[in-house]
Design a protein around this motif. Structure first.
Motif, PDB file in Angstrom:
ATOM      1  N   GLN A 373       0.873  -1.216   0.247  1.00  0.00           N
ATOM      2  CA  GLN A 373       0.118  -0.111   0.082  1.00  0.00           C
ATOM      3  C   GLN A 373       1.074   1.360   0.008  1.00  0.00           C
ATOM      4  O   GLN A 373       1.710   1.314   0.685  1.00  0.00           O
ATOM      5  N   TYR A 374       0.602   2.039  -0.975  1.00  0.00           N
ATOM      6  CA  TYR A 374       1.297   3.448  -0.960  1.00  0.00           C
ATOM      7  C   TYR A 374       0.293   4.515  -0.430  1.00  0.00           C
ATOM      8  O   TYR A 374      -0.732   4.782  -1.202  1.00  0.00           O
ATOM      9  N   ASP A 375       0.652   4.975   0.742  1.00  0.00           N
ATOM     10  CA  ASP A 375      -0.024   6.129   1.130  1.00  0.00           C
ATOM     11  C   ASP A 375       0.319   7.650   0.238  1.00  0.00           C
ATOM     12  O   ASP A 375       1.202   8.215   0.515  1.00  0.00           O
ATOM     13  N   ILE A 376      -0.552   8.088  -0.711  1.00  0.00           N
ATOM     14  CA  ILE A 376      -0.420   8.867  -1.631  1.00  0.00           C
ATOM     15  C   ILE A 376      -0.481  10.278  -0.861  1.00  0.00           C
ATOM     16  O   ILE A 376       0.431  11.108  -1.192  1.00  0.00           O
ATOM     17  N   ARG A 377      -1.424  10.380  -0.097  1.00  0.00           N
ATOM     18  CA  ARG A 377      -1.790  11.696   0.626  1.00  0.00           C
ATOM     19  C   ARG A 377      -2.059  11.330   1.880  1.00  0.00           C
ATOM     20  O   ARG A 377      -3.180  10.417   2.175  1.00  0.00           O
ATOM     21  N   GLN A 378      -1.820  12.016   2.883  1.00  0.00           N
ATOM     22  CA  GLN A 378      -2.238  11.934   4.296  1.00  0.00           C
ATOM     23  C   GLN A 378      -2.160  13.382   4.982  1.00  0.00           C
ATOM     24  O   GLN A 378      -1.515  13.957   5.570  1.00  0.00           O
ATOM     25  N   HIS A 379      -3.045  14.057   4.336  1.00  0.00           N
ATOM     26  CA  HIS A 379      -3.302  15.561   4.651  1.00  0.00           C
ATOM     27  C   HIS A 379      -4.308  15.893   5.766  1.00  0.00           C
ATOM     28  O   HIS A 379      -5.329  15.690   5.572  1.00  0.00           O
ATOM     29  N   VAL A 380      -3.671  16.691   6.787  1.00  0.00           N
ATOM     30  CA  VAL A 380      -4.634  17.285   7.904  1.00  0.00           C
ATOM     31  C   VAL A 380      -4.389  18.796   7.808  1.00  0.00           C
ATOM     32  O   VAL A 380      -3.304  19.166   7.767  1.00  0.00           O
ATOM     33  N   TYR A 381      -5.511  19.443   7.952  1.00  0.00           N
ATOM     34  CA  TYR A 381      -5.467  21.023   8.191  1.00  0.00           C
ATOM     35  C   TYR A 381      -6.392  21.492   8.738  1.00  0.00           C
ATOM     36  O   TYR A 381      -7.816  20.743   8.998  1.00  0.00           O
ATOM     37  N   ASN A 382      -6.399  22.531   9.631  1.00  0.00           N
ATOM     38  CA  ASN A 382      -7.274  23.352  10.532  1.00  0.00           C
ATOM     39  C   ASN A 382      -7.422  24.526  10.236  1.00  0.00           C
ATOM     40  O   ASN A 382      -6.068  25.323  10.650  1.00  0.00           O
ATOM     41  N   TYR A 383      -8.155  25.623  10.259  1.00  0.00           N
ATOM     42  CA  TYR A 383      -8.050  27.013  10.297  1.00  0.00           C
ATOM     43  C   TYR A 383      -9.320  27.582  10.491  1.00  0.00           C
ATOM     44  O   TYR A 383     -10.456  26.971  10.575  1.00  0.00           O
ATOM     45  N   ASP A 384      -9.519  28.698  11.272  1.00  0.00           N
ATOM     46  CA  ASP A 384     -10.493  29.748  11.499  1.00  0.00           C
ATOM     47  C   ASP A 384     -10.976  30.179  10.177  1.00  0.00           C
ATOM     48  O   ASP A 384     -10.183  30.872   9.395  1.00  0.00           O
ATOM     49  N   ILE A 385     -12.208  30.433   9.896  1.00  0.00           N
ATOM     50  CA  ILE A 385     -12.710  30.958   8.441  1.00  0.00           C
ATOM     51  C   ILE A 385     -12.631  32.340   8.353  1.00  0.00           C
ATOM     52  O   ILE A 385     -11.914  32.830   7.613  1.00  0.00           O
ATOM     53  N   SER A 386     -13.080  33.114   9.494  1.00  0.00           N
ATOM     54  CA  SER A 386     -12.978  34.297   9.422  1.00  0.00           C
ATOM     55  C   SER A 386     -13.154  34.879  11.090  1.00  0.00           C
ATOM     56  O   SER A 386     -13.962  34.599  11.892  1.00  0.00           O
ATOM     57  N   PRO A 387     -12.150  35.692  11.385  1.00  0.00           N
ATOM     58  CA  PRO A 387     -10.813  35.899  10.522  1.00  0.00           C
ATOM     59  C   PRO A 387     -10.023  34.682  10.496  1.00  0.00           C
ATOM     60  O   PRO A 387     -10.047  33.966  11.499  1.00  0.00           O
ATOM     61  N   TYR A 388      -9.461  34.740   9.401  1.00  0.00           N
ATOM     62  CA  TYR A 388      -8.505  33.477   8.848  1.00  0.00           C
ATOM     63  C   TYR A 388      -7.400  33.346   9.777  1.00  0.00           C
ATOM     64  O   TYR A 388      -6.449  34.280   9.877  1.00  0.00           O
ATOM     65  N   VAL A 389      -7.177  32.148  10.439  1.00  0.00           N
ATOM     66  CA  VAL A 389      -5.997  31.851  11.347  1.00  0.00           C
ATOM     67  C   VAL A 389      -5.845  30.213  10.952  1.00  0.00           C
ATOM     68  O   VAL A 389      -6.533  29.464  11.009  1.00  0.00           O
ATOM     69  N   LEU A 390      -4.784  30.090  10.486  1.00  0.00           N
ATOM     70  CA  LEU A 390      -4.230  28.543   9.985  1.00  0.00           C
ATOM     71  C   LEU A 390      -3.592  28.085  11.324  1.00  0.00           C
ATOM     72  O   LEU A 390      -2.708  28.516  11.860  1.00  0.00           O
ATOM     73  N   TYR A 391      -4.013  26.833  11.805  1.00  0.00           N
ATOM     74  CA  TYR A 391      -3.504  26.393  13.015  1.00  0.00           C
ATOM     75  C   TYR A 391      -2.724  24.818  12.671  1.00  0.00           C
ATOM     76  O   TYR A 391      -1.776  24.590  13.412  1.00  0.00           O
ATOM     77  N   GLN A 392      -2.853  24.488  11.637  1.00  0.00           N
ATOM     78  CA  GLN A 392      -2.262  23.028  11.174  1.00  0.00           C
ATOM     79  C   GLN A 392      -2.389  22.877   9.688  1.00  0.00           C
ATOM     80  O   GLN A 392      -3.388  23.149   9.089  1.00  0.00           O
ATOM     81  N   ASN A 393      -1.439  22.417   9.204  1.00  0.00           N
ATOM     82  CA  ASN A 393      -1.282  22.137   7.727  1.00  0.00           C
ATOM     83  C   ASN A 393      -0.199  20.640   7.566  1.00  0.00           C
ATOM     84  O   ASN A 393       0.832  21.260   7.282  1.00  0.00           O
ATOM     85  N   TYR A 464      -3.651  10.877  12.835  1.00  0.00           N
ATOM     86  CA  TYR A 464      -4.390  11.866  14.163  1.00  0.00           C
ATOM     87  C   TYR A 464      -3.326  11.767  15.157  1.00  0.00           C
ATOM     88  O   TYR A 464      -3.286  12.679  16.072  1.00  0.00           O
ATOM     89  N   GLU A 465      -2.914  10.485  15.583  1.00  0.00           N
ATOM     90  CA  GLU A 465      -2.153  10.569  16.919  1.00  0.00           C
ATOM     91  C   GLU A 465      -0.757  10.790  16.758  1.00  0.00           C
ATOM     92  O   GLU A 465       0.017  11.410  17.683  1.00  0.00           O
ATOM     93  N   ARG A 466      -0.116  11.149  15.527  1.00  0.00           N
ATOM     94  CA  ARG A 466       1.255  11.507  15.233  1.00  0.00           C
ATOM     95  C   ARG A 466       1.174  13.048  15.076  1.00  0.00           C
ATOM     96  O   ARG A 466       2.200  13.522  15.611  1.00  0.00           O
ATOM     97  N   ASP A 467       0.300  13.540  14.198  1.00  0.00           N
ATOM     98  CA  ASP A 467       0.598  14.783  14.061  1.00  0.00           C
ATOM     99  C   ASP A 467      -0.719  15.874  14.399  1.00  0.00           C
ATOM    100  O   ASP A 467      -0.397  17.259  14.109  1.00  0.00           O
ATOM    101  N   ARG A 468      -1.796  15.428  14.934  1.00  0.00           N
ATOM    102  CA  ARG A 468      -2.942  16.346  15.094  1.00  0.00           C
ATOM    103  C   ARG A 468      -2.656  17.067  16.430  1.00  0.00           C
ATOM    104  O   ARG A 468      -1.944  16.206  17.263  1.00  0.00           O
ATOM    105  N   GLY A 469      -3.259  18.207  16.787  1.00  0.00           N
ATOM    106  CA  GLY A 469      -3.127  18.634  18.199  1.00  0.00           C
ATOM    107  C   GLY A 469      -1.625  19.139  18.395  1.00  0.00           C
ATOM    108  O   GLY A 469      -0.906  19.712  17.804  1.00  0.00           O
ATOM    109  N   THR A 470      -1.143  18.206  19.361  1.00  0.00           N
ATOM    110  CA  THR A 470       0.338  18.568  19.733  1.00  0.00           C
ATOM    111  C   THR A 470       1.088  17.222  19.096  1.00  0.00           C
ATOM    112  O   THR A 470       1.022  16.160  19.850  1.00  0.00           O
TER     113      THR A 470
END
Length: 670
Positions: A373-393, A464-470
């Motif tokens: 199995q090749y994991d082509i994409r494992q993308h996680v991202y989180n942001y506030d819509i307005s005002p825009y604040v990026l927390y995770q990418n 989720y356990e490796r990259d999300r949050g802290t």
């Protein structure tokens, strides 16, 4: 006398009231040849998931539970989770966000069922972000498309690799020939529930078998849900109003021509979140989640010789999730500063598998295989819509490779040693994983089977356990080792008695650190218990089935050992099916008892006892199949374990479930 004690006494009385005509062990070859096929199958069903090839359940190197299409129809199971909740050792849970399964006393908060491997026709459904494959309306299939469900409890990493810690669930789909035409279905039920499905199935003149289906589910949910943790005027006095909407849409296709099979499906599930988890604003209609799974695969199965078969497959899968979380940027200080947070993941993966099964060697059946199995994409991202604040990418990619083998060697005609192993390389962890499974299977009589089983399994940290949050780049894989003894006795036609004892040792279980929030390998658990089961099937489609599980799960993470969270000590199931009106209708009744469970806030979720009934008929109108199900007849409100109560987690100690509800469905085949 309590119902939990009354159930097994009723079952024993039913068996004694129907004495056997002859023991299975004394049946002649002519008796077996002349026996109707359904009775022969009931004595010792055939399964494919325990060893990746067809074998009798008594020959499998594990315990086996099977749910048939007839069971699904008789008892009116609406989701995979409801069907599995009728099996021994399993219990279902729901936090009004997702559905979960506990196995032999183990259900870990927030694991999204990542320690259970769920498959469709042998294809892994667990996605590559959370490792989830939830069994509710999030599941890939409409239940009317299911031919049977096979549950293999215990570690399955010796054949299936990661995630198969607590068990393997393989959902096997019907063929087009099973429908033999165009079928439409529609249902109406409580809480504004409505369902629609259209399915076309046919075997064409050139031998091609085609199955195409699309379905939809929608439910408004209860209009008001009360949570005392939010009981103040600022939060609508604890009432979540019109906040439990759920919708799902599915499409599925399977085409088989000669040795080739194409299969694919997609499910899109949308859900409102009434519990205001993770610090969301309570009673806000924008608090929602949306999950979409999709898969496609091509399989090639070929008999090279009478004794040797080869299997090849290639697949592509995807998972997309997004959620809206409205929260107060002022953290409870008036006035409310409402901000919408966008939380999303995007997973894509592809690969293939090849295996060879042969019985060319004397007294042996061997399978060897390779999976990639090749994991082509494992993308996680989180942001506030307005005002825009990026927390995770964050975005990861990498490969997973597993090589496996299993040899079933007959030491004697009635004694088999099954030995298998798998070696895995996973880009989420640095070390190779080696997981064996050994089983000694003894049949002292034709009607009696004993098994001794040892196995181990692992689960790598997910994204989720490796990259999300802290983030924690150093967490490692979890492990389980299982020791089990099984016995099965089929004393006479249509009767099966079974039991097992087991010990499960869990180590390095990932837990969120209460201070830093990182997932760290500090959890250690030991489960000891036993299962009992008894089943009786009569001619004329009458059946009676009872199971009982007793498990004590010890949390050994601290000192002293304590009873683990969300672990019922006793789980009992009873189901009964009775033909009515000269076979023109059939009544299925099911009872599910789940003992009290410890909560994360150090209290108890009360035991619950559910009774469901479903009435079906295929004889009222030509071409029509009508069913009417009443679920939770006595209007209980089962308590599911909630969260820690800490800010940013689920505040509710327990989450009550729906009371009595009904669903009427009509299926019509043209």
């Amino acid at each position: 006398m309590s119902r939990a004690r009354f159930i097994p006494l009723c079952f024993i009385a039913a068996l004694l009231a129907n004495p056997p005509a002859a023991k299975a062990g004394t049946l002649s070859a002519d008796d077996l040849m002349n026996m109707p096929m359904e009775k022969l199958v009931n004595m010792n069903v055939e399964v494919t998931s325990a060893s990746k090839y067809a074998q009798k359940a008594s020959e499998a190197p594990s315990a086996v539970e099977v749910i048939t299409a007839e069971d699904i129809h008789t008892f009116g199971y609406r989701t995979l989770g409801e069907a599995l909740d009728g099996l021994r050792g399993l219990y279902a849970a729901n936090d009004r966000s997702y559905n979960y399964l506990g196995v032999r006393g183990f259900l870990h908060a927030g694991d999204y069922d990542s320690r259970i491997l769920i498959m469709v026709d042998g294809r892994r459904m667990n996605e590559n972000i959370f490792d989830s494959a939830n069994p509710g309306q999030e599941f890939m299939l409409d239940m009317d498309l299911v031919d049977r469900i096979e549950f293999i409890p215990g570690p399955g990493s010796s054949l299936y690799g990661a995630n198969a810690m607590l068990g393997v669930i393989n959902v096997i789909t019907k063929k087009g020939a099973d429908f033999n035409g165009l079928q439409t279905a529609a249902g109406l039920g409580s809480f504004g529930t409505n369902t629609e499905r259209v399915t076309y199935g046919k075997t064409l003149r050139n031998g091609t078998d085609v199955l195409l289906s699309a379905s939809r589910y929608a439910s408004d949910g209860p209009p008001n849900l009360f949570y005392p943790e939010f009981n103040s005027p600022a939060t609508n006095n604890g009432i979540a109003h019109d906040e439990d909407l759920e919708q799902s849409r599915r499409a599925f296709a399977k085409v088989r021509y000669q040795d080739f099979t194409f299969e694919g499906g997609v499910v899109d599930r949308y859900k409102q979140e009434p519990t205001a988890t993770f610090g969301a604003l309570f009673n806000d209609p924008d608090n929602t989640t949306d999950d979409e799974w999709a898969y496609s695969e091509v399989k090639y199965d070929k008999s090279l010789t009478a004794a040797t078969n080869v299997h090849l497959e290639a697949f592509y899968q995807s998972y997309y999730y997004h959620a809206l979380f409205p929260y107060d940027a002022n953290n409870g200080t008036p006035p409310v500063d409402r901000v919408l947070n966008w939380d999303a993941v995007d997973g894509r993966w592809a690969g293939g598998e090849a295996n060879l099964v042969t019985s060319a060697f004397k007294r042996q059946k061997l399978i060897v295989g390779l999976e990639y199995q090749y994991d082509i994409r494992q993308h996680v991202y989180n942001y506030d819509i307005s005002p825009y604040v990026l927390y995770q990418n964050h975005n990861r990619m990498g490969s997973r490779v597993g090589a496996y083998a299993q040899d079933d060697y007959k030491l004697r005609d009635n004694l088999t040693l099954s030995a298998g192993f798998r070696v895995d390389e996973n880009h989420m962890i640095p070390d190779l994983q080696f997981n064996p499974r050994f089983a000694l299977i003894w049949d002292p009589r034709q009607d009696t089977t004993f098994k001794l089983i040892y196995g181990s399994a692992f689960r790598a940290p997910n994204v989720y356990e490796r990259d999300r949050g802290t983030p924690n780049p150093y967490n490692k894989e979890e492990h389980i080792r299982t020791y089990e003894g099984d016995a099965e006795w089929r004393p006479w036609e249509g009767v099966k008695l079974s039991g097992d004892i087991f010990e499960n040792d869990f180590t390095r279980i990932l837990e969120p650190d209460p201070v830093s929030g990182e997932f760290v390998n500090v959890g250690k658990f030991t489960a000891r218990g036993f299962d009992l089961g008894a089943e009786k099937k009569w001619t004329g489609e009458r059946s009676l089935k009872w199971s009982f599980n007793h498990t004590i799960l010890y949390d050994q993470s601290g000192d002293p050992d304590v009873w683990a969270v969300d672990s019922p000590k006793n789980v009992s199931k009873l189901s009964y099916a009775e033909p009515l009106f000269g076979g023109r209708a059939k009544l299925g009744i099911e009872n599910v008892f789940v003992d009290a469970r410890k909560t994360l806030q150090d209290s108890n979720a009360k035991y619950y006892d559910l009774v469901n009934a479903n009435l079906t008929s295929t004889k009222i109108l030509p071409g029509a199949d009508i069913s009417f199900g009443v679920y939770n007849i006595f209007n209980a409100h089962p308590e599911m374990v909630g969260g820690t109560g800490a800010p940013g987690d689920t505040l509710q100690n327990v989450i009550p479930q729906n009371g009595r509800n009904v669903l009427a469905t009509v299926r019509y085949t043209f």
